[in-house]
Design a protein around this motif. Structure first.
Motif, mmCIF file in Angstrom:
data_model
loop_
_atom_site.group_PDB
_atom_site.id
_atom_site.type_symbol
_atom_site.label_atom_id
_atom_site.label_comp_id
_atom_site.label_asym_id
_atom_site.label_seq_id
_atom_site.Cartn_x
_atom_site.Cartn_y
_atom_site.Cartn_z
ATOM 1 N N VAL A 133 0.903 -1.264 -0.055
ATOM 2 C CA VAL A 133 0.024 0.051 0.094
ATOM 3 C C VAL A 133 1.061 1.085 -0.071
ATOM 4 O O VAL A 133 0.753 2.379 -0.842
ATOM 5 C CB VAL A 133 -0.976 0.118 1.193
ATOM 6 C CG1 VAL A 133 -1.874 1.614 1.402
ATOM 7 C CG2 VAL A 133 -2.047 -0.918 0.833
ATOM 8 N N THR A 167 -6.026 -3.159 6.170
ATOM 9 C CA THR A 167 -5.074 -2.978 5.051
ATOM 10 C C THR A 167 -5.662 -3.184 3.655
ATOM 11 O O THR A 167 -5.459 -2.359 2.478
ATOM 12 C CB THR A 167 -3.836 -3.860 5.253
ATOM 13 O OG1 THR A 167 -3.040 -3.465 6.564
ATOM 14 C CG2 THR A 167 -2.657 -3.641 4.100
ATOM 15 N N CYS A 170 -7.788 -0.532 2.079
ATOM 16 C CA CYS A 170 -6.970 0.535 1.794
ATOM 17 C C CYS A 170 -6.271 0.086 0.346
ATOM 18 O O CYS A 170 -6.499 1.092 -0.328
ATOM 19 C CB CYS A 170 -5.560 0.897 2.621
ATOM 20 S SG CYS A 170 -5.913 1.494 4.234
ATOM 21 N N SER A 199 -14.001 -2.673 5.466
ATOM 22 C CA SER A 199 -14.022 -2.057 6.632
ATOM 23 C C SER A 199 -15.345 -2.230 7.638
ATOM 24 O O SER A 199 -14.958 -2.122 8.772
ATOM 25 C CB SER A 199 -14.128 -0.537 6.036
ATOM 26 O OG SER A 199 -12.758 -0.144 5.261
ATOM 27 N N ASN A 221 -11.862 4.945 7.764
ATOM 28 C CA ASN A 221 -11.728 4.278 6.092
ATOM 29 C C ASN A 221 -12.885 4.015 5.684
ATOM 30 O O ASN A 221 -13.175 4.135 4.438
ATOM 31 C CB ASN A 221 -11.001 3.137 6.347
ATOM 32 C CG ASN A 221 -9.485 3.423 6.810
ATOM 33 O OD1 ASN A 221 -8.879 4.575 6.524
ATOM 34 N ND2 ASN A 221 -8.726 2.427 7.368
#
Length: 502
Positions: A133, A167, A170, A199, A221
């Motif tokens: 990321v 993660t 994202c 999320s 997020n």
């Protein structure tokens, strides 16, 4: 002592870096006086490295990590080595050394696989996901997180599952932004829906386990993903439904939420409310980066509200912080590089192979010259290496040799000597080892190479090796030992390759 270290690691996993650092540094000080075994010192240093990283003290984190790494390698603890390599990888990506971060995280995964330690493998996959990321390799990040989730769910590790879900979310948001930049709105919306699902799951899991920090991050997020999907009112409801508590929540969490809410108000055209939230975020910001983001948003908000003078003032604040952060980042990068150079146990360049970092032929000959019958030699050759160069390129061939050198280094004990013998051929001197153990070591290495994920080097790439084994107890001298190993390597190659002959 184990209980104290367990507590320190638990505090670190819950982002309480201050408590983790206090306990771990006390144990380090005690261990340096000889009160505890080396393994305790290595574990405490690993926690120190993680806590220092969490406090953005990157040179100090790397120094502790490298000291721990040296101890883990000396005592032969592969799981401990994998854990501390994960910390080093996150430090490297934080200071902008993306390529080195990926390489370090990959070493962590290979070491964890060699150790057969599931917790270390989960952490390595999580680290690879986060590092990817950081360098905007979003597809690869999602892939690593998926593999980590398979392990973590089976291990009932809710903290690891939550971190992996977050993660991966994202990663999907990054893929959505790439798709939107390419004018592919259908793909962007699909990626945002997937990010929202992840999320949401991370948020529910954090709430169930009372992990407020994970829940706060997951809520923010999720809200940002929902807003990007074109539903700002829904995103605002999510953020306003999470009640911030300055007594419980870290300032970084509070400013993250304030800035996210302000950004959503900005998209809704509610400029005065956006400005108030951004100003509050600036006042609470712990570091320059958070303040810079909020000043940027303040400049945008004042511009949209028609107050160009204040927009210019905040743009100037943003610019000054940007320049300071860039200067600080360059200095941190240089400091981390200096720590790595000073800490690493470097040998003279003439004794090492420049491509793989292993001992070269000259160094190998010096090791073999100290004759003993209590050792074995492995000669290792890459199968059909010419086809690799012809099909994939010589650059890929060089990377294959580098990774094989890494695998050899991981497979060896501190007392053994892996070396590049020449071309695509390697040698390993195994000290204090009988015939059966030498053959087992060779077979373990052959299997590790065959099962390694070579697709990370080039799509469709598969690599195997042939290994010849010779024991010094069967021959009178070094030339005869190498001749026997070479004859057995010939046997392995002509017996079908991808095999061991002893």
């Amino acid at each position: 002592m184990s209980d104290a270290l367990d507590y320190a690691q638990e505090r670190l996993d819950w982002f309480d870096t201050t408590a983790a650092l206090a306990v771990a540094e006390r144990i380090v000080a005690e261990a340096r006086t000889g009160r505890h075994p080396e393994a305790v010192l290595a574990r405490a240093l690993t926690v120190v490295a993680g806590a220092r990283r969490g406090q953005d003290e990157y040179p100090e984190s790397m120094k502790a990590a490298l000291e721990a790494l040296e101890i883990w390698q000396r005592i032969g603890d592969l799981a401990g080595e994998a854990f501390v390599r994960c910390v080093a990888a996150r430090v490297l990506v934080a200071v902008g050394q993306g390529d080195e971060a990926i390489a370090e995280a990959d070493r962590a995964l290979v070491t964890a696989d060699q150790a057969g330690d599931r917790a270390a493998r989960i952490r390595a996959r999580t680290t690879l996901g986060a590092v990817c990321v950081g360098i905007q390799q979003f597809e690869l990040s999602v892939e690593h997180c998926l593999r980590g989730l398979d392990l973590a769910r089976g291990f009932s590790d809710d903290i690891a599952v939550g971190a992996l879900l977050d993660t991966m979310a994202c990663g999907h948001i990054g893929l959505a932004e790439h798709a939107r930049a390419a004018k592919d709105e259908g793909t962007a919306q699909a990626e945002l829906r997937r990010a929202g699902e992840l999320s949401s799951e991370a948020m529910r899991m954090a709430r169930k386990n009372g992990h407020r920090r994970h829940e706060a991050v997951a809520v923010a997020n999720l809200a940002e993903g929902v807003a990007l999907a074109g539903r700002p009112e829904e995103a605002l409801e999510l953020l306003e439904g999470f009640f911030l508590d300055p007594g419980q929540d870290a300032r970084a969490v509070v400013t993250h939420h304030l800035d996210s809410r302000g950004w959503i108000y900005l998209t809704l055209g509610r400029y005065d409310e956006a400005i108030a939230l951004f100003a509050e975020a600036v006042a609470l910001a712990e570091g320059d980066t958070a303040a810079m983001i909020s000043h940027d948003h303040l400049a945008q908000a004042y511009e949209k509200a028609g107050d160009l003078r204040k927009a210019l003032d905040h743009f100037r604040e943003w610019r000054a912080l940007f320049e300071r952060i860039a200067s600080d980042a360059a200095q941190r990068n240089a400091n981390v590089a200096a720590v790595r150079f000073e800490t690493a146990q470097l040998r003279r360049e003439s004794r090492h192979d420049s491509l793989t970092g292993l001992a070269n032929r000259r160094s190998l000959d010096e090791v073999l010259a100290a004759w003993t019958t209590e050792r074995a030699v492995l000669l290792v050759d890459v199968d059909r290496f010419k086809q690799v160069n012809d099909t994939f390129s010589h650059m890929v061939g060089d990377e294959v040799l580098r990774r094989l050198g890494m695998l050899l280094g991981i497979a060896c004990r501190a007392s053994d000597t892996p070396a590049r013998f020449g071309g695509e051929e390697f040698a390993v001197v195994l000290e204090q080892m009988d015939r059966e153990a030498a053959r087992d070591t060779a077979e373990r290495l052959r299997s590790a190479v065959e099962t390694y994920d070579w697709g990370t080097v080039a799509d469709g790439l598969a690599i195997t090796i042939s290994v010849g084994v010779a024991h010094a107890g069967d021959v009178p001298d070094v030339p005869a030992l190498l001749t026997l190993a070479d004859r057995n390597l010939y046997c392995a190659k002509h017996g079908g390759r991808n095999r061991v002959c002893a």
